[in-house]
Design a protein around this motif. Sequence first.
Motif, PDB file in Angstrom:
ATOM      1  N   ASN A 108       0.832  -1.223   0.000  1.00  0.00           N
ATOM      2  CA  ASN A 108       0.000   0.000   0.000  1.00  0.00           C
ATOM      3  C   ASN A 108       0.858   1.262   0.000  1.00  0.00           C
ATOM      4  OD1 ASN A 108      -2.354  -1.632   0.216  1.00  0.00           O
ATOM      5  ND2 ASN A 108      -2.007  -1.804   2.409  1.00  0.00           N
ATOM      6  N   GLY A 109       1.971   1.187  -0.744  1.00  0.00           N
ATOM      7  CA  GLY A 109       2.829   2.361  -0.880  1.00  0.00           C
ATOM      8  C   GLY A 109       3.740   2.639   0.305  1.00  0.00           C
ATOM      9  N   VAL A 110       3.727   1.745   1.298  1.00  0.00           N
ATOM     10  CA  VAL A 110       4.557   1.953   2.499  1.00  0.00           C
ATOM     11  C   VAL A 110       5.589   0.831   2.611  1.00  0.00           C
ATOM     12  CG1 VAL A 110       4.537   2.200   5.021  1.00  0.00           C
ATOM     13  CG2 VAL A 110       2.596   3.028   3.682  1.00  0.00           C
ATOM     14  N   GLU A 111       6.854   1.215   2.787  1.00  0.00           N
ATOM     15  CA  GLU A 111       7.921   0.224   2.967  1.00  0.00           C
ATOM     16  C   GLU A 111       7.914  -0.249   4.412  1.00  0.00           C
ATOM     17  OE1 GLU A 111      12.638  -0.331   1.821  1.00  0.00           O
ATOM     18  OE2 GLU A 111      11.788   1.682   1.916  1.00  0.00           O
ATOM     19  N   GLN A 112       7.876  -1.562   4.597  1.00  0.00           N
ATOM     20  CA  GLN A 112       7.797  -2.125   5.957  1.00  0.00           C
ATOM     21  C   GLN A 112       8.755  -3.306   6.104  1.00  0.00           C
ATOM     22  OE1 GLN A 112       3.676  -2.778   7.377  1.00  0.00           O
ATOM     23  NE2 GLN A 112       3.021  -2.077   5.368  1.00  0.00           N
ATOM     24  N   PRO A 113       9.171  -3.593   7.354  1.00  0.00           N
ATOM     25  CA  PRO A 113       9.971  -4.802   7.565  1.00  0.00           C
ATOM     26  C   PRO A 113       9.170  -6.023   7.089  1.00  0.00           C
ATOM     27  CG  PRO A 113      10.001  -3.408   9.519  1.00  0.00           C
ATOM     28  CD  PRO A 113       8.964  -2.843   8.606  1.00  0.00           C
ATOM     29  N   LYS A 114       9.820  -6.874   6.332  1.00  0.00           N
ATOM     30  CA  LYS A 114       9.148  -7.991   5.667  1.00  0.00           C
ATOM     31  C   LYS A 114       8.389  -8.917   6.632  1.00  0.00           C
ATOM     32  CE  LYS A 114      10.243 -11.551   2.253  1.00  0.00           C
ATOM     33  NZ  LYS A 114      11.326 -12.269   1.584  1.00  0.00           N
ATOM     34  N   GLU A 115       9.045  -9.339   7.708  1.00  0.00           N
ATOM     35  CA  GLU A 115       8.394 -10.295   8.614  1.00  0.00           C
ATOM     36  C   GLU A 115       7.321  -9.642   9.483  1.00  0.00           C
ATOM     37  OE1 GLU A 115       8.457 -13.176   7.905  1.00  0.00           O
ATOM     38  OE2 GLU A 115      10.389 -13.550   6.958  1.00  0.00           O
ATOM     39  N   LEU A 116       7.440  -8.343   9.723  1.00  0.00           N
ATOM     40  CA  LEU A 116       6.375  -7.636  10.445  1.00  0.00           C
ATOM     41  C   LEU A 116       5.111  -7.622   9.588  1.00  0.00           C
ATOM     42  CD1 LEU A 116       5.410  -5.898  12.828  1.00  0.00           C
ATOM     43  CD2 LEU A 116       6.303  -3.895  11.622  1.00  0.00           C
ATOM     44  N   LEU A 117       5.283  -7.323   8.321  1.00  0.00           N
ATOM     45  CA  LEU A 117       4.154  -7.304   7.387  1.00  0.00           C
ATOM     46  C   LEU A 117       3.529  -8.694   7.275  1.00  0.00           C
ATOM     47  CD1 LEU A 117       2.484  -5.736   5.260  1.00  0.00           C
ATOM     48  CD2 LEU A 117       4.256  -6.313   3.589  1.00  0.00           C
ATOM     49  N   TYR A 118       4.387  -9.717   7.176  1.00  0.00           N
ATOM     50  CA  TYR A 118       3.897 -11.097   7.076  1.00  0.00           C
ATOM     51  C   TYR A 118       3.061 -11.463   8.318  1.00  0.00           C
ATOM     52  CZ  TYR A 118       3.866 -16.195   6.734  1.00  0.00           C
ATOM     53  OH  TYR A 118       3.459 -17.510   6.677  1.00  0.00           O
ATOM     54  N   ALA A 119       3.562 -11.104   9.497  1.00  0.00           N
ATOM     55  CA  ALA A 119       2.871 -11.431  10.749  1.00  0.00           C
ATOM     56  C   ALA A 119       1.484 -10.789  10.798  1.00  0.00           C
ATOM     57  CB  ALA A 119       3.711 -10.975  11.939  1.00  0.00           C
ATOM     58  N   LYS A 120       1.407  -9.541  10.369  1.00  0.00           N
ATOM     59  CA  LYS A 120       0.112  -8.835  10.373  1.00  0.00           C
ATOM     60  C   LYS A 120      -0.856  -9.452   9.360  1.00  0.00           C
ATOM     61  CE  LYS A 120       1.755  -4.462  12.218  1.00  0.00           C
ATOM     62  NZ  LYS A 120       2.058  -3.051  11.959  1.00  0.00           N
ATOM     63  N   ARG A 121      -0.307  -9.890   8.237  1.00  0.00           N
ATOM     64  CA  ARG A 121      -1.141 -10.561   7.238  1.00  0.00           C
ATOM     65  C   ARG A 121      -1.674 -11.891   7.773  1.00  0.00           C
ATOM     66  NH1 ARG A 121       2.710  -9.197   1.940  1.00  0.00           N
ATOM     67  NH2 ARG A 121       1.596  -7.271   1.346  1.00  0.00           N
ATOM     68  N   MET A 122      -0.833 -12.622   8.508  1.00  0.00           N
ATOM     69  CA  MET A 122      -1.263 -13.889   9.113  1.00  0.00           C
ATOM     70  C   MET A 122      -2.438 -13.658  10.066  1.00  0.00           C
ATOM     71  SD  MET A 122       0.368 -16.732   8.162  1.00  0.00           S
ATOM     72  CE  MET A 122       0.151 -17.832   9.568  1.00  0.00           C
ATOM     73  N   THR A 123      -2.323 -12.633  10.902  1.00  0.00           N
ATOM     74  CA  THR A 123      -3.404 -12.317  11.850  1.00  0.00           C
ATOM     75  C   THR A 123      -4.676 -11.926  11.099  1.00  0.00           C
ATOM     76  OG1 THR A 123      -1.919 -11.669  13.644  1.00  0.00           O
ATOM     77  CG2 THR A 123      -4.112 -10.705  13.678  1.00  0.00           C
ATOM     78  N   GLN A 124      -4.521 -11.107  10.088  1.00  0.00           N
ATOM     79  CA  GLN A 124      -5.679 -10.646   9.311  1.00  0.00           C
ATOM     80  C   GLN A 124      -6.427 -11.823   8.672  1.00  0.00           C
ATOM     81  OE1 GLN A 124      -4.664  -8.492   5.697  1.00  0.00           O
ATOM     82  NE2 GLN A 124      -6.660  -9.096   4.904  1.00  0.00           N
ATOM     83  N   ILE A 125      -5.675 -12.721   8.030  1.00  0.00           N
ATOM     84  CA  ILE A 125      -6.312 -13.861   7.360  1.00  0.00           C
ATOM     85  C   ILE A 125      -6.901 -14.840   8.377  1.00  0.00           C
ATOM     86  CG2 ILE A 125      -5.921 -15.854   5.830  1.00  0.00           C
ATOM     87  CD1 ILE A 125      -5.928 -13.235   4.297  1.00  0.00           C
ATOM     88  N   LEU A 126      -6.223 -15.051   9.492  1.00  0.00           N
ATOM     89  CA  LEU A 126      -6.771 -15.933  10.537  1.00  0.00           C
ATOM     90  C   LEU A 126      -8.092 -15.368  11.059  1.00  0.00           C
ATOM     91  CD1 LEU A 126      -6.557 -18.379  12.477  1.00  0.00           C
ATOM     92  CD2 LEU A 126      -5.338 -16.876  14.057  1.00  0.00           C
ATOM     93  N   ASP A 127      -8.125 -14.057  11.303  1.00  0.00           N
ATOM     94  CA  ASP A 127      -9.355 -13.424  11.812  1.00  0.00           C
ATOM     95  C   ASP A 127     -10.519 -13.582  10.837  1.00  0.00           C
ATOM     96  OD1 ASP A 127      -8.053 -12.674  14.111  1.00  0.00           O
ATOM     97  OD2 ASP A 127      -7.774 -10.575  13.544  1.00  0.00           O
ATOM     98  N   GLU A 128     -10.199 -13.562   9.540  1.00  0.00           N
ATOM     99  CA  GLU A 128     -11.255 -13.727   8.523  1.00  0.00           C
ATOM    100  C   GLU A 128     -11.651 -15.201   8.382  1.00  0.00           C
ATOM    101  OE1 GLU A 128      -9.527 -12.145   4.946  1.00  0.00           O
ATOM    102  OE2 GLU A 128      -9.448 -10.097   5.738  1.00  0.00           O
TER     103      GLU A 128
END
Length: 197
Positions: free
Chosen positions: A28-48
Amino acid sequence: MGSPSKLQEAFRLFDEANSQDPNTEVANGVEQPKELLYAKRMTQILDEFAPDAPEALKLTARCQHICRWEIPRDSYEMNRVGYLKWRQDLKKFHAEKAAEILTKVGYDQETIDRVEFLLLKKQLKKDEDTQTLEDVICLVFLKYYYEPFLHKHDEAKMISILQKTWKKMSDKGHETALKLTLSEDGLALVTKALSTP
């Protein structure tokens, strides 16, 4: 077990550890630490995918790749044996890191043991939470990493990867995966992989 505040504190410490990742990715146009982004994606998909997931599974999803960059793939032989050894060592490493943080937060041993069990992917297809975790990992791959990956490998390799991914998933995982929005090329290859014996 824990409490909402304990869960949030564990998430905060997991994220703090993963924010040290020197590898970055733009989302989304923001540079982020790779594993931090991955962790947040894991939580998001698990919640869904499993909104009523038990606390141990929520914890596991958030720390599934914790500090992964500390054990780089190229520190092992670049063959199948080296790859499998790297994956096994990573699971143990993630389990140890997670246990340190969960102990610090004040989780009981039973929860810590359960997170370790899930991180080590024990009893896939038999343990419901291990299966849910695997489904979420596969869905995160298909949603966020499959398309960029698609153009780095030839068709035969991608078909093999997709077939192996599919094999690990449950029926519910398959149903969810088929509802993901993919590019025309991405969807065509998934269709081909599923129809190729």
